[in-house]
Design an enzyme around this catalytic site. Structure first.
Site, PDB file in Angstrom:
ATOM      1  N   HIS A  32       0.838  -1.205   0.000  1.00  0.00           N
ATOM      2  CA  HIS A  32       0.000   0.000   0.000  1.00  0.00           C
ATOM      3  C   HIS A  32       0.870   1.251   0.000  1.00  0.00           C
ATOM      4  O   HIS A  32       0.676   2.169  -0.820  1.00  0.00           O
ATOM      5  CB  HIS A  32      -0.910  -0.032   1.243  1.00  0.00           C
ATOM      6  N   GLU A  33       1.844   1.292   0.907  1.00  0.00           N
ATOM      7  CA  GLU A  33       2.698   2.476   1.013  1.00  0.00           C
ATOM      8  C   GLU A  33       3.647   2.592  -0.177  1.00  0.00           C
ATOM      9  O   GLU A  33       3.914   3.698  -0.664  1.00  0.00           O
ATOM     10  CB  GLU A  33       3.482   2.445   2.326  1.00  0.00           C
ATOM     11  N   HIS A  87       1.938   4.260  -3.045  1.00  0.00           N
ATOM     12  CA  HIS A  87       1.957   5.722  -2.945  1.00  0.00           C
ATOM     13  C   HIS A  87       3.271   6.276  -3.491  1.00  0.00           C
ATOM     14  O   HIS A  87       3.286   7.187  -4.322  1.00  0.00           O
ATOM     15  CB  HIS A  87       1.824   6.157  -1.483  1.00  0.00           C
TER      16      HIS A  87
END
Length: 222
Positions: free
Chosen positions: A34-35, A38
């Site tokens: 998820h990170e 980004h």
């Protein structure tokens, strides 16, 4: 939290262990992805801050936040350490910040879809095997936690991803006025989570996401 306690009280120790293991899978696999999503989108949009800070990695210890991790274990949703993004380096700051924010929840939805697909495969071909059933149980929980993370992060509340997506359509004056109070808003958000006041809207969003990502596997496997 109540779900885990009810499993222990009812003697469903297998369900309890699978629940915990699937959340650990999300913490050590899904949250880092998820990170990294980004950071990767930010990098493709012109900002290499995340890369320079060592955040374009799936190493969980580069991303995990203590409170956010505890929240995942207890409530099924939480957050990781935010990836640093410098809007001044983005090619189109307002649009690109929305894309960077959207990348995280989208990665969770994709991982939820993969988990659901694997569950349907297991259920179709090995449903009579106890070990396979436990593995299928694991992927069901992994899918549920992923969609819950996506549902939580798309809420338009600072500092969650949804607030950055929403900021793309807000006038700068209003956006920066809201962001001045993001620390206090986050405290209020944690209080709402602990009191369970967000359970209903989060569950509704998560159920809709889970239904959507289950459409294709259900059509294929019945």
């Amino acid at each position: 939290m109540s779900e885990l306690l009810s499993m222990l009280r009812s003697g469903d120790y297998l369900g309890f262990m699978v629940n915990i293991l699937s959340k650990c899978f999300v913490i050590f696999c899904c949250m880092p992805i998820h990170e990294m999503a980004h950071g990767y989108v930010a990098y493709k949009c012109g900002d290499d801050t995340a890369r320079l800070k060592g955040r374009l990695t799936i190493n969980p210890f580069a991303h995990l936040d203590l409170i956010g991790t505890i929240m995942i274990l207890l409530f099924g949703f939480g957050y990781a350490k935010p990836v640093p993004v410098n809007p001044a380096r983005l090619k189109h700051p307002r649009r690109d910040m929305a894309l960077v924010a959207l990348a995280g929840p989208v990665s969770n939805i994709i991982m939820g879809f993969i988990s659901v697909f694997i569950y349907y495969i297991i259920n179709a071909f090995a449903s009579d095997n106890a070990g396979a059933m436990a593995l299928g149980y694991f992927f069901v929980y992994a899918a549920e936690v992923n969609v819950m993370l996506a549902a939580f992060n798309i809420l338009p509340i600072p500092p969650l991803d949804g607030s950055k997506i929403f900021s793309a359509i807000l006038p700068d004056k209003i956006y920066f006025k809201i962001m001045r109070y993001d620390r206090y808003i986050m405290i209020a958000l944690i209080v709402l989570l602990f009191t369970g006041l967000l359970n209903v809207p989060l569950a509704w969003i998560a159920d809709k996401l889970l239904y959507i990502i289950s459409i294709i596997p259900s059509l294929i496997f019945g």
